[in-house]
Design a protein around this motif. Structure first.
Motif, mmCIF file in Angstrom:
data_model
loop_
_atom_site.group_PDB
_atom_site.id
_atom_site.type_symbol
_atom_site.label_atom_id
_atom_site.label_comp_id
_atom_site.label_asym_id
_atom_site.label_seq_id
_atom_site.Cartn_x
_atom_site.Cartn_y
_atom_site.Cartn_z
ATOM 1 N N ASP A 103 33.583 84.843 30.291
ATOM 2 C CA ASP A 103 33.978 84.550 28.916
ATOM 3 C C ASP A 103 32.879 84.955 27.937
ATOM 4 O O ASP A 103 33.158 85.526 26.882
ATOM 5 C CB ASP A 103 34.293 83.060 28.740
ATOM 6 C CG ASP A 103 35.603 82.643 29.394
ATOM 7 O OD1 ASP A 103 36.413 83.539 29.725
ATOM 8 O OD2 ASP A 103 35.811 81.428 29.577
ATOM 9 N N ILE A 104 31.652 84.657 28.297
ATOM 10 C CA ILE A 104 30.520 85.018 27.442
ATOM 11 C C ILE A 104 30.417 86.538 27.318
ATOM 12 O O ILE A 104 30.223 87.066 26.220
ATOM 13 C CB ILE A 104 29.211 84.416 27.990
ATOM 14 C CG1 ILE A 104 29.225 82.899 27.808
ATOM 15 C CG2 ILE A 104 27.997 85.021 27.297
ATOM 16 C CD1 ILE A 104 28.093 82.178 28.509
ATOM 17 N N ASP A 105 30.583 87.243 28.424
ATOM 18 C CA ASP A 105 30.521 88.700 28.397
ATOM 19 C C ASP A 105 31.615 89.284 27.505
ATOM 20 O O ASP A 105 31.369 90.201 26.724
ATOM 21 C CB ASP A 105 30.628 89.282 29.807
ATOM 22 C CG ASP A 105 29.390 89.022 30.654
ATOM 23 O OD1 ASP A 105 28.331 88.682 30.079
ATOM 24 O OD2 ASP A 105 29.493 89.152 31.893
ATOM 25 N N VAL A 106 32.804 88.737 27.612
ATOM 26 C CA VAL A 106 33.918 89.213 26.788
ATOM 27 C C VAL A 106 33.622 88.953 25.310
ATOM 28 O O VAL A 106 33.835 89.822 24.457
ATOM 29 C CB VAL A 106 35.247 88.533 27.209
ATOM 30 C CG1 VAL A 106 36.347 88.789 26.199
ATOM 31 C CG2 VAL A 106 35.665 89.017 28.587
ATOM 32 N N GLN A 107 33.107 87.788 24.995
ATOM 33 C CA GLN A 107 32.777 87.468 23.611
ATOM 34 C C GLN A 107 31.685 88.388 23.076
ATOM 35 O O GLN A 107 31.736 88.818 21.924
ATOM 36 C CB GLN A 107 32.363 86.003 23.479
ATOM 37 C CG GLN A 107 33.530 85.050 23.601
ATOM 38 C CD GLN A 107 33.117 83.599 23.466
ATOM 39 O OE1 GLN A 107 31.936 83.269 23.417
ATOM 40 N NE2 GLN A 107 34.106 82.718 23.405
ATOM 41 N N LYS A 108 30.706 88.702 23.907
ATOM 42 C CA LYS A 108 29.652 89.619 23.482
ATOM 43 C C LYS A 108 30.216 90.999 23.186
ATOM 44 O O LYS A 108 29.854 91.629 22.189
ATOM 45 C CB LYS A 108 28.571 89.729 24.561
ATOM 46 C CG LYS A 108 27.645 88.547 24.629
ATOM 47 C CD LYS A 108 26.602 88.740 25.716
ATOM 48 C CE LYS A 108 25.681 87.551 25.850
ATOM 49 N NZ LYS A 108 24.682 87.725 26.921
ATOM 50 N N LEU A 109 31.119 91.471 24.043
ATOM 51 C CA LEU A 109 31.741 92.781 23.825
ATOM 52 C C LEU A 109 32.574 92.790 22.543
ATOM 53 O O LEU A 109 32.524 93.749 21.768
ATOM 54 C CB LEU A 109 32.612 93.166 25.025
ATOM 55 C CG LEU A 109 31.865 93.515 26.306
ATOM 56 C CD1 LEU A 109 32.861 93.690 27.459
ATOM 57 C CD2 LEU A 109 31.042 94.779 26.129
ATOM 58 N N GLU A 110 33.321 91.731 22.322
ATOM 59 C CA GLU A 110 34.129 91.639 21.109
ATOM 60 C C GLU A 110 33.250 91.590 19.870
ATOM 61 O O GLU A 110 33.552 92.229 18.855
ATOM 62 C CB GLU A 110 35.041 90.415 21.171
ATOM 63 C CG GLU A 110 36.173 90.559 22.156
ATOM 64 C CD GLU A 110 37.011 89.301 22.304
ATOM 65 O OE1 GLU A 110 36.643 88.243 21.747
ATOM 66 O OE2 GLU A 110 38.043 89.374 22.981
ATOM 67 N N THR A 111 32.157 90.841 19.955
ATOM 68 C CA THR A 111 31.227 90.747 18.831
ATOM 69 C C THR A 111 30.624 92.109 18.525
ATOM 70 O O THR A 111 30.533 92.517 17.359
ATOM 71 C CB THR A 111 30.112 89.730 19.141
ATOM 72 O OG1 THR A 111 30.710 88.461 19.395
ATOM 73 C CG2 THR A 111 29.135 89.615 17.999
ATOM 74 N N LYS B 83 30.305 96.972 15.127
ATOM 75 C CA LYS B 83 30.417 98.425 14.930
ATOM 76 C C LYS B 83 31.464 98.752 13.879
ATOM 77 O O LYS B 83 31.254 99.619 13.030
ATOM 78 C CB LYS B 83 30.765 99.107 16.258
ATOM 79 C CG LYS B 83 29.605 99.168 17.220
ATOM 80 C CD LYS B 83 29.998 99.842 18.526
ATOM 81 C CE LYS B 83 28.846 99.859 19.519
ATOM 82 N NZ LYS B 83 29.212 100.487 20.791
ATOM 83 N N GLU B 84 32.603 98.060 13.931
ATOM 84 C CA GLU B 84 33.657 98.287 12.941
ATOM 85 C C GLU B 84 33.172 97.925 11.538
ATOM 86 O O GLU B 84 33.480 98.616 10.570
ATOM 87 C CB GLU B 84 34.904 97.484 13.299
ATOM 88 C CG GLU B 84 35.630 98.009 14.520
ATOM 89 C CD GLU B 84 36.783 97.132 14.960
ATOM 90 O OE1 GLU B 84 37.043 96.079 14.323
ATOM 91 O OE2 GLU B 84 37.445 97.490 15.952
ATOM 92 N N LYS B 85 32.417 96.842 11.433
ATOM 93 C CA LYS B 85 31.887 96.421 10.135
ATOM 94 C C LYS B 85 30.925 97.466 9.606
ATOM 95 O O LYS B 85 30.975 97.835 8.425
ATOM 96 C CB LYS B 85 31.174 95.075 10.268
ATOM 97 C CG LYS B 85 30.563 94.587 8.985
ATOM 98 C CD LYS B 85 29.803 93.287 9.187
ATOM 99 C CE LYS B 85 29.114 92.910 7.906
ATOM 100 N NZ LYS B 85 27.698 92.690 8.099
#
Length: 57
Positions: A11-19, A24-26
């Motif tokens: 879950d932490i890894d997924v959240q880091k990837l999403e962040t 990058k989009e920002k």
């Protein structure tokens, strides 16, 4: 217990990837905004130089 820890790590890894993706989009959006601001300033300068946008009396 180990399985739960592994799930939490995932879950932490997924959240880091999403962040990171959002960051990058920002950054891309901010770069595009800066580019648009630059283009707008150039356009306004060209309009002023060429006399466009003035009302005739």
């Amino acid at each position: 217990m180990e399985k739960e820890k592994m799930n939490l790590r995932l879950d932490i890894d997924v959240q880091k990837l999403e962040t990171e993706k959002l960051r990058k989009e920002k950054n891309k959006a901010e770069e595009e905004l800066d580019s648009l601001k630059t283009d707008y300033k150039k356009l306004r300068l060209l309009m002023r130089i060429s006399g466009l946008g003035k009302t005739s009396e």
